[in-house]
Design a protein around this motif. Structure first.
Motif, PDB file in Angstrom:
ATOM      1  N   ARG A   1       6.943  -0.590  -0.064  1.00  0.00           N
ATOM      2  CA  ARG A   1       6.681   0.607  -0.855  1.00  0.00           C
ATOM      3  C   ARG A   1       6.503   1.827   0.045  1.00  0.00           C
ATOM      4  NH1 ARG A   1       4.819   2.210  -5.958  1.00  0.00           N
ATOM      5  NH2 ARG A   1       3.414   4.011  -5.936  1.00  0.00           N
ATOM      6  N   GLN A   2       5.857   1.639   1.190  1.00  0.00           N
ATOM      7  CA  GLN A   2       5.676   2.756   2.114  1.00  0.00           C
ATOM      8  C   GLN A   2       7.011   3.262   2.635  1.00  0.00           C
ATOM      9  OE1 GLN A   2       2.944   0.544   4.723  1.00  0.00           O
ATOM     10  NE2 GLN A   2       1.434   2.165   4.365  1.00  0.00           N
TER      11      GLN A   2
ATOM     12  N   SER B   1       1.319   6.958   0.241  1.00  0.00           N
ATOM     13  CA  SER B   1       2.398   6.283  -0.481  1.00  0.00           C
ATOM     14  C   SER B   1       1.928   5.726  -1.809  1.00  0.00           C
ATOM     15  CB  SER B   1       3.003   5.169   0.373  1.00  0.00           C
ATOM     16  OG  SER B   1       2.055   4.133   0.589  1.00  0.00           O
ATOM     17  N   GLN B   2       0.613   5.638  -2.008  1.00  0.00           N
ATOM     18  CA  GLN B   2       0.049   5.134  -3.258  1.00  0.00           C
ATOM     19  C   GLN B   2      -0.504   6.253  -4.134  1.00  0.00           C
ATOM     20  OE1 GLN B   2       1.424   1.760  -2.813  1.00  0.00           O
ATOM     21  NE2 GLN B   2      -0.188   1.705  -4.334  1.00  0.00           N
TER      22      GLN B   2
ATOM     23  N   LEU C   1       5.580  -1.037   8.484  1.00  0.00           N
ATOM     24  CA  LEU C   1       5.244  -0.553   7.150  1.00  0.00           C
ATOM     25  C   LEU C   1       5.560  -1.591   6.078  1.00  0.00           C
ATOM     26  CD1 LEU C   1       6.799   3.025   7.457  1.00  0.00           C
ATOM     27  CD2 LEU C   1       4.383   2.416   7.737  1.00  0.00           C
TER      28      LEU C   1
ATOM     29  N   LYS D   1       8.788   5.307  -0.135  1.00  0.00           N
ATOM     30  CA  LYS D   1       8.182   6.625  -0.340  1.00  0.00           C
ATOM     31  C   LYS D   1       8.429   7.535   0.858  1.00  0.00           C
ATOM     32  CE  LYS D   1       6.292   5.845  -4.372  1.00  0.00           C
ATOM     33  NZ  LYS D   1       6.649   6.627  -5.577  1.00  0.00           N
ATOM     34  N   MET D   2       8.274   7.015   2.058  1.00  0.00           N
ATOM     35  CA  MET D   2       8.442   7.829   3.256  1.00  0.00           C
ATOM     36  C   MET D   2       9.856   8.393   3.356  1.00  0.00           C
ATOM     37  SD  MET D   2       7.857   6.801   7.274  1.00  0.00           S
ATOM     38  CE  MET D   2       9.212   5.625   7.280  1.00  0.00           C
TER      39      MET D   2
ATOM     40  N   ASP E   1      -3.951   5.815   1.040  1.00  0.00           N
ATOM     41  CA  ASP E   1      -2.558   5.858   1.494  1.00  0.00           C
ATOM     42  C   ASP E   1      -1.783   6.850   0.641  1.00  0.00           C
ATOM     43  OD1 ASP E   1       0.095   5.294   2.286  1.00  0.00           O
ATOM     44  OD2 ASP E   1      -0.461   3.237   2.793  1.00  0.00           O
TER      45      ASP E   1
ATOM     46  N   TYR F   1      -0.598  -4.012  -1.004  1.00  0.00           N
ATOM     47  CA  TYR F   1      -0.544  -2.624  -0.538  1.00  0.00           C
ATOM     48  C   TYR F   1      -1.418  -2.352   0.679  1.00  0.00           C
ATOM     49  CZ  TYR F   1       1.571  -1.852  -5.134  1.00  0.00           C
ATOM     50  OH  TYR F   1       2.384  -1.915  -6.238  1.00  0.00           O
TER      51      TYR F   1
ATOM     52  N   MET G   1       5.362  12.507   5.483  1.00  0.00           N
ATOM     53  CA  MET G   1       5.122  11.119   5.867  1.00  0.00           C
ATOM     54  C   MET G   1       6.042  10.699   7.006  1.00  0.00           C
ATOM     55  SD  MET G   1       4.532   9.400   2.086  1.00  0.00           S
ATOM     56  CE  MET G   1       4.495   7.733   2.738  1.00  0.00           C
TER      57      MET G   1
ATOM     58  N   THR H   1      -1.303   2.795   7.526  1.00  0.00           N
ATOM     59  CA  THR H   1      -1.505   3.532   6.277  1.00  0.00           C
ATOM     60  C   THR H   1      -1.275   5.024   6.533  1.00  0.00           C
ATOM     61  OG1 THR H   1      -3.892   3.727   6.715  1.00  0.00           O
ATOM     62  CG2 THR H   1      -3.157   1.891   5.330  1.00  0.00           C
ATOM     63  N   PHE H   2      -0.826   5.733   5.506  1.00  0.00           N
ATOM     64  CA  PHE H   2      -0.583   7.178   5.604  1.00  0.00           C
ATOM     65  C   PHE H   2      -1.813   7.901   5.060  1.00  0.00           C
ATOM     66  CE2 PHE H   2       3.655   5.398   5.633  1.00  0.00           C
ATOM     67  CZ  PHE H   2       4.305   6.168   6.594  1.00  0.00           C
TER      68      PHE H   2
END
Length: 562
Positions: free
Chosen positions: A491-492, A183-184, A488, A495-496, A181, A119, A502, A126-127
């Motif tokens: 997973r990012q 996304s996490q 990215l 989610k985005m 992040d 991750y 995001m 990172t977001f």
């Protein structure tokens, strides 16, 4: 449900055995309970109330005459002094121990499962959360250091030695993980950060510690504040479920259709009427469980429901440590002295609560080992603790045991300090009550636009899948497709595709990387709760020009599907 089956056997045998208890034996156990409670309440103690200055010695008077002799001294300072109600600190100490062990386990999970590199490794974006953009993964070889420290901090906190320093370290490492992040984002990580912050403030190290000192009472407000914080996820989780989407079984029915591998229950859970019934039942559970735990007549069955609910959630959904944390932490709603009384009864071979509690604990451990695909020590231990404690509560209720003895002597502190502490606690409560409701300030559908979704205990309420393609348009009209995998992690990207903020954040980062003005446009479609994919971001909007306020960002989104 499997836990309930194990508990039913114990409960039926318990009913027969408790009926054979002689009146004299029952009185003996009840008298011993009262003596145990009184002994804990009457300890000589030096208590530092929350927010107070130097410790103030508090000693329970040995007799009524001594108490009468001390009354005038208290009265002389009544104009500028105030008292703080004190309670047994055992339940707060147990919460500290359970929380510390869960924090340590979370750190172990990150390292053991390779999540740090998966991750946060490499040079991917990172977001971050504005204005905390400085929170970034550490460079190698230090990248895994925060989770190593998390393990040490959790074990240190569980020991109770200098618990405020340990809780501060837990807050730093858990907060770092939470803020790395978007996304996490995980609700349980948010809850862990809140609990760690409160444990920094309250005297959670006054009882059940490895420190060589006698246990001391704690301010009642400290226990109440932790209980309130644990009530918030339950209540707001139930409030969020009061929607047509959830009560109709969306998306729960779709998730349960994939539960065929659950032992015994899989074929039953996969039926659509069962999914609809469970959607309603889970709503009722969240909205009522706190009140049922606080009422002595329903406390045992309510705690059994807590264990069943979270064990089943842990088996059905990938929600990490959250169920096990909630089982342990929910014990804060039980009587403040329960760990002391349970320990006393387990030491007495003749105590009628000992055998049922032991049998139920064994049954719970067996369920924790059998019900899950992989045997994990935490699953076994927490299931055993939850089941054993439930049986103990059942018998204790039938015996009519006292729930409290004489309260510890109140601590004396300055009225000004007491008022400050109460005001700060009220401010904390106000924030926790209002933040989860902020999405009501907009006209957008929170399931679609995500406005106000994070930090609001909106847990497992929607199932969203999306596809996203971004195009960069230069000032001369040249267009270039963006390779998301280059910037990215998988997973990012997932989610985005369903989080508008995001998408805008990433578009701005593309412009920053370009070093000059560009346009970024999206071709995106999202499926909400099993519906046909519908257009998400309006395709003619330059995302680099979008201003995203705290709320109300839906103007650049297509309307949600019916």
């Amino acid at each position: 449900m499997t836990t309930a089956a194990a508990m039913t056997t114990t409960d039926s045998s318990l009913r027969d055995s408790s009926a054979r208890i002689s009146p004299s034996a029952k009185r003996r156990w009840l008298d011993r309970d009262a003596q145990t409670i009184d002994a804990a309440a009457g300890l000589e103690t030096a208590v530092t109330p929350v927010g107070s200055g130097p410790p103030v010695a508090v000693t329970e008077p040995p007799s009524g005459r001594a108490a009468a002799g001390r009354a005038p001294a208290a009265g002389r300072n009544r104009s500028d002094r105030s008292t703080v109600p004190m309670v047994d600190g055992a339940s707060l100490g147990f919460l500290r121990i359970g929380f510390g062990l869960i924090v340590a386990w979370e750190g172990v999970r990150y390292l053991d499962r390779g999540w740090v590199d998966r991750y946060y490794g490499g040079d991917k974006q990172t977001f971050t959360y504005w204005p905390l953009d400085v929170v970034q993964p550490l460079p190698e070889p230090f990248r895994a250091l925060p989770w190593m420290v998390m393990i040490v901090a959790g074990l240190w906190l569980a020991s109770g030695i200098r618990h405020r320093a340990a809780a501060t370290l837990c807050l730093a490492t858990v907060g770092y993980t939470l803020l790395l992040d978007k996304s996490q984002y995980l609700n349980h990580m948010y809850l862990m950060a809140l609990l760690a912050f409160l444990l920094v403030l309250v005297p959670a190290g006054n009882a059940l510690t490895l420190a060589r000192r006698p246990d001391r009472p704690v301010p009642e407000l400290a226990v109440d504040l932790l209980a309130f914080q644990l009530a918030v996820p339950y209540v707001y989780g139930g409030v969020a479920k009061l929607s047509g989407e959830w009560l109709a079984g969306r998306p729960l029915i779709a998730w349960l259709a994939e539960s065929d591998d659950v032992p015994l229950l899989g074929p039953i859970l996969a039926r659509e009427p069962v999914g609809q019934a469970l959607a309603v039942a889970s709503t009722v559970f969240d909205l009522t469980i706190v009140g049922l735990l606080l009422w002595r007549r329903t406390r045992a069955i309510a705690f059994l429901c807590v264990v069943m609910f979270h064990v089943l959630n842990a088996r059905l959904f990938s929600i990490g440590v959250f169920p096990w944390l909630m089982i342990l932490a929910t014990t804060i709603f039980l009587p403040r002295d329960w760990p002391r009384r349970v320990a006393a009864s387990l030491r007495d071979p003749g105590d009628p609560r000992r055998r049922p509690a032991a049998l139920a604990a064994l049954a719970g451990a067996a369920v924790g080992a059998w019900f899950f695909p992989t045997v994990v020590p935490v699953h076994v231990v927490v299931s055993a603790v939850g089941s054993g404690l439930t049986a103990w509560l059942v018998v204790d209720r039938r015996l009519g045991s006292p729930t409290s003895g004489r309260p510890p002597a109140p601590a004396t502190t300055g009225r000004r300090w007491r008022n400050i502490v109460v005001a700060l606690a009220a401010a904390w409560i106000a924030v926790q009550v209002t933040v989860p409701l902020r999405h009501h300030l907009t006209s957008t559908d929170v399931l679609w636009a995500e406005d106000g979704h994070r930090f609001s205990w909106r847990m497992k309420l929607r199932d969203k899948d999306g596809t996203l393609a971004l195009t960069i348009r230069e000032q001369d009209g040249t267009e270039l497709a963006v390779d998301l995998d280059e910037h990215l992690r998988p997973r990012q990207i997932d989610k985005m595709a369903t989080r508008p903020d995001m998408i805008v954040q990433f578009a701005r980062s593309l412009e920053d990387d370009a070093g000059h003005d560009i346009g970024v446009y999206a071709e995106s479609f999202v499926s909400l709760n099993g519906r046909e994919p519908a257009r998400f971001v309006l395709p003619d909007v330059d995302l680099t020009e979008v201003e995203t306020p705290w709320l109300g960002s839906a103007w650049y989104l297509a309307p949600p599907p019916d």
